[in-house]
Design an enzyme around this catalytic site. Structure first.
Site, mmCIF file in Angstrom:
data_model
loop_
_atom_site.group_PDB
_atom_site.id
_atom_site.type_symbol
_atom_site.label_atom_id
_atom_site.label_comp_id
_atom_site.label_asym_id
_atom_site.label_seq_id
_atom_site.Cartn_x
_atom_site.Cartn_y
_atom_site.Cartn_z
ATOM 1 N N GLN A 1 0.848 -1.199 0.000
ATOM 2 C CA GLN A 1 0.000 0.000 0.000
ATOM 3 C C GLN A 1 0.881 1.245 0.000
ATOM 4 O O GLN A 1 1.905 1.265 0.673
ATOM 5 C CB GLN A 1 -0.904 0.024 1.239
ATOM 6 C CG GLN A 1 -1.835 -1.168 1.360
ATOM 7 C CD GLN A 1 -2.986 -1.114 0.360
ATOM 8 O OE1 GLN A 1 -3.288 -0.078 -0.225
ATOM 9 N NE2 GLN A 1 -3.629 -2.255 0.152
ATOM 10 N N TYR B 1 -5.722 -12.636 -2.288
ATOM 11 C CA TYR B 1 -4.983 -11.486 -2.818
ATOM 12 C C TYR B 1 -4.199 -10.831 -1.663
ATOM 13 O O TYR B 1 -4.351 -9.646 -1.372
ATOM 14 C CB TYR B 1 -5.919 -10.448 -3.451
ATOM 15 C CG TYR B 1 -6.948 -10.998 -4.397
ATOM 16 C CD1 TYR B 1 -6.646 -11.166 -5.739
ATOM 17 C CD2 TYR B 1 -8.222 -11.351 -3.943
ATOM 18 C CE1 TYR B 1 -7.607 -11.667 -6.620
ATOM 19 C CE2 TYR B 1 -9.181 -11.855 -4.812
ATOM 20 C CZ TYR B 1 -8.871 -12.012 -6.144
ATOM 21 O OH TYR B 1 -9.831 -12.497 -7.005
ATOM 22 N N GLU C 1 -1.791 -15.739 -2.519
ATOM 23 C CA GLU C 1 -1.166 -14.686 -3.327
ATOM 24 C C GLU C 1 -0.503 -15.349 -4.525
ATOM 25 O O GLU C 1 0.189 -16.353 -4.386
ATOM 26 C CB GLU C 1 -0.137 -13.925 -2.477
ATOM 27 C CG GLU C 1 0.818 -13.032 -3.224
ATOM 28 C CD GLU C 1 0.148 -11.875 -3.987
ATOM 29 O OE1 GLU C 1 -0.745 -11.220 -3.429
ATOM 30 O OE2 GLU C 1 0.531 -11.671 -5.152
ATOM 31 N N ASP D 1 -8.915 -8.473 -1.577
ATOM 32 C CA ASP D 1 -8.331 -7.189 -1.979
ATOM 33 C C ASP D 1 -7.710 -7.348 -3.369
ATOM 34 O O ASP D 1 -6.490 -7.339 -3.524
ATOM 35 C CB ASP D 1 -7.275 -6.772 -0.939
ATOM 36 C CG ASP D 1 -6.680 -5.400 -1.229
ATOM 37 O OD1 ASP D 1 -7.157 -4.723 -2.158
ATOM 38 O OD2 ASP D 1 -5.735 -5.021 -0.518
ATOM 39 N N CYS E 1 -9.819 -1.070 -5.379
ATOM 40 C CA CYS E 1 -9.228 0.174 -5.889
ATOM 41 C C CYS E 1 -9.876 0.576 -7.210
ATOM 42 O O CYS E 1 -9.357 1.444 -7.902
ATOM 43 C CB CYS E 1 -7.715 0.024 -6.036
ATOM 44 S SG CYS E 1 -7.256 -1.358 -7.084
HETATM 45 C C1 SAM Z 1 -4.357 -4.659 -4.318
HETATM 46 S S1 SAM Z 1 -3.082 -5.796 -3.938
HETATM 47 C C2 SAM Z 1 -3.455 -6.166 -2.253
HETATM 48 C C3 SAM Z 1 -2.360 -6.811 -1.451
HETATM 49 C C4 SAM Z 1 -2.551 -6.812 0.062
HETATM 50 N N1 SAM Z 1 -3.908 -7.118 0.448
HETATM 51 C C5 SAM Z 1 -2.126 -5.491 0.661
HETATM 52 O O1 SAM Z 1 -2.999 -4.680 1.025
HETATM 53 O O2 SAM Z 1 -0.924 -5.247 0.760
HETATM 54 C C6 SAM Z 1 -3.583 -7.191 -4.835
HETATM 55 C C7 SAM Z 1 -2.678 -8.394 -4.691
HETATM 56 O O3 SAM Z 1 -3.271 -9.482 -5.390
HETATM 57 C C8 SAM Z 1 -2.267 -10.189 -6.086
HETATM 58 N N2 SAM Z 1 -2.963 -10.856 -7.182
HETATM 59 C C9 SAM Z 1 -3.247 -10.399 -8.421
HETATM 60 N N3 SAM Z 1 -3.981 -11.282 -9.085
HETATM 61 C C10 SAM Z 1 -4.173 -12.349 -8.264
HETATM 62 C C11 SAM Z 1 -4.883 -13.569 -8.378
HETATM 63 N N4 SAM Z 1 -5.528 -13.875 -9.494
HETATM 64 N N5 SAM Z 1 -4.874 -14.403 -7.337
HETATM 65 C C12 SAM Z 1 -4.225 -14.085 -6.180
HETATM 66 N N6 SAM Z 1 -3.537 -12.945 -6.011
HETATM 67 C C13 SAM Z 1 -3.525 -12.076 -7.032
HETATM 68 C C14 SAM Z 1 -1.286 -9.117 -6.501
HETATM 69 O O4 SAM Z 1 -0.014 -9.673 -6.756
HETATM 70 C C15 SAM Z 1 -1.292 -8.204 -5.281
HETATM 71 O O5 SAM Z 1 -0.346 -8.606 -4.334
#
Ligand code: SAM
Length: 431
Positions: free
Chosen positions: A268, A294, A315, A361, A388
């Site tokens: 973040q 996520y 993740e 997320d 987001c």
């Molecule tokens: C908006 S970030 C949120 C990360 C964490 N919740 C934070 O607040 O630090 C979204 C995360 O989802 C991961 N991501 C993207 N696509 C994904 C998927 N299909 N399955 C699991 N994770 C995924 C990204 O690598 C990223 O770390």
């Protein structure tokens, strides 16, 4: 032509409409998007792009300004593409975001509570909040007669690069370091092993107390080069000593926990709101089993281990999964390097225990149909959806509320002041 702006739309522009005289009676009411305006303004504008369904214009003169208009703080505002709202006072920025969120949910027919709560910092905290910036290197004699390397962002109106010497939404140390780096690259210092012409962009990421920084250089070809720096306080001096280290990660403290964040991993970016945001997402959640899908490097999962017997974190990005494992090590948790979709499919096949709470997320693309469908089928009593992107959020909430969930509370968290981006935290209960 004279335009009257009606409302702000997602992306930063205002919407105006052509009247019959402006279109020879043909398409009266045609939408025109006008950047750098505020609702209720009258402007003289020039059409830049005229499509069948809408047009884009640029203001030439403001004929009647909104009382909410202020002087932008940054000299690059309007030229640089990073910020869209510096010309609006902070309460207006928030009102715009709230109304865009409300309209997006209503348009998608999402049954939602009348009140949208907000998580915001002070007005002063709407500046200097970014802990990470990514800049391009510019080596171009049109920008610098001596051909010196400069750093910049993409322009608002094109893909051109705009040199910058300040960025008031970033932690000041990031911009200082970026400007220093540009001169180091140009120097003949033998310690400078950065091959000048190969570097295209640099990302700088500073931790919570400005003691560690990760610097990633992107190149025309090949893997990015990661450098880490440590700022060591010097007794009797206000300037810390800068040391290069071999670390591939930094440590970021948030709301009482320390997280390892590796180069390339998501984290973040609002350093002022990070503690309160993390608390908002996880507050009051308790039970036997929680899932954090996520999960990034485990920002929420780590906190959830305090109030759940077991936490599963999922993740998919290789850059984040090692740090996730590390940050959850020793806690009552399990980290999976999988996509959320694969994790949920596997869960359904193997009929694993149902969690009490699922935190979601996702990136901008949102959950998508199949993940929403599987979540409905699993039917955890509580969901917390952190988003987001209001459009994909509304689409996913529509799918969730149509089947098994109702929305309990919505928070707009202003994690990206001065820009159009908005973060939303939605709590849902199984019906
Ligand atoms: C908006 S970030 C949120 C990360 C964490 N919740 C934070 O607040 O630090 C979204 C995360 O989802 C991961 N991501 C993207 N696509 C994904 C998927 N299909 N399955 C699991 N994770 C995924 C990204 O690598 C990223 O770390």
């Amino acid at each position: 032509m004279k335009l009257h702006t009606e409302k702000s739309v997602y992306g930063g522009d205002c919407l105006a409409r052509l009247d019959s005289q402006q279109t020879d009676g043909k398409s009266a009411g045609k939408k025109v998007f006008v950047p750098l305006t505020l609702p209720g303004e009258t402007v003289e504008a020039r059409i830049l792009e005229d499509k069948r369904a809408f047009a884009r214009a640029e203001i030439e003169t403001i004929l009647s300004a909104s009382p909410n208009r202020i002087e932008p703080r940054c000299p690059h505002f309007g030229i640089c593409g990073g910020c869209q709202y510096q010309h609006a006072n902070y309460s207006t920025q928030l009102a715009i975001k709230r109304s865009i969120l409300r309209e997006t949910l209503d348009r998608a027919k999402v049954p939602s509570p009348a009140e949208i709560h907000t998580l915001v910092g002070s007005e002063e905290q709407s500046w200097r909040y970014r802990n990470r910036i990514r800049l391009a290197f510019i080596r171009d004699s049109t920008h610098d007669a001596q051909g010196r390397t400069q750093v910049g962002y993409r322009s608002r109106r094109s893909h051109d690069l705009v040199p910058i010497d300040e960025c008031p939404i970033a932690a000041p140390i990031l911009v200082e370091c970026a400007l220093d780096l540009a001169s180091v690259i140009d120097s003949n210092d033998p310690r400078n092993d950065l091959t000048e012409n190969d570097l295209t962009e640099v990302e700088l990421f500073i931790n919570h107390d400005n003691s560690e920084m990760l610097v990633t250089f992107f190149r025309v070809q090949g893997e990015p080069i990661l450098r880490s720096l440590r700022f060591v306080p010097v007794a009797g001096s206000s300037r810390p000593k800068l040391e290069r280290t071999d670390a591939q990660s930094l440590t970021y403290a948030v709301a009482g926990h320390e997280y390892r964040v590796d180069g390339g991993a998501f984290f973040q970016i609002n350093r002022h709101l990070l503690d309160r945001f993390t608390t908002l997402v996880t507050d009051g959640l308790t039970g036997s089993l929680a899932w954090d899908l996520y999960a990034g490097v485990g920002l929420f999962a780590r906190r959830l281990t305090q109030t759940f017997n077991m936490v599963h974190a999922v993740e998919s990005a290789p850059a984040s999964t090692a740090a996730l494992q590390h940050n959850l090590a020793g806690a009552n948790s399990h980290a999976s390097a999988l996509t959320t979709l694969d994790y949920l499919r596997r869960n359904r096949e193997q009929r694993e225990p149902r969690p009490d709470v699922i935190v979601l997320d996702p990136p901008r693309a949102g959950l998508g149909d199949e993940v929403a469908h599987l979540l409905n089928a699993i039917g955890a009593p509580q969901l917390v959806y952190v988003s987001c992107d209001p459009a994909t959020l509304a689409r996913d909430l529509h799918a969730l509320t149509r089947e098994r969930y109702r929305i309990e509370a919505i928070h707009l968290a202003d994690m990206f002041p001065q820009t159009f981006h908005l973060e939303t935290v939605v709590r849902l209960r199984r019906i």
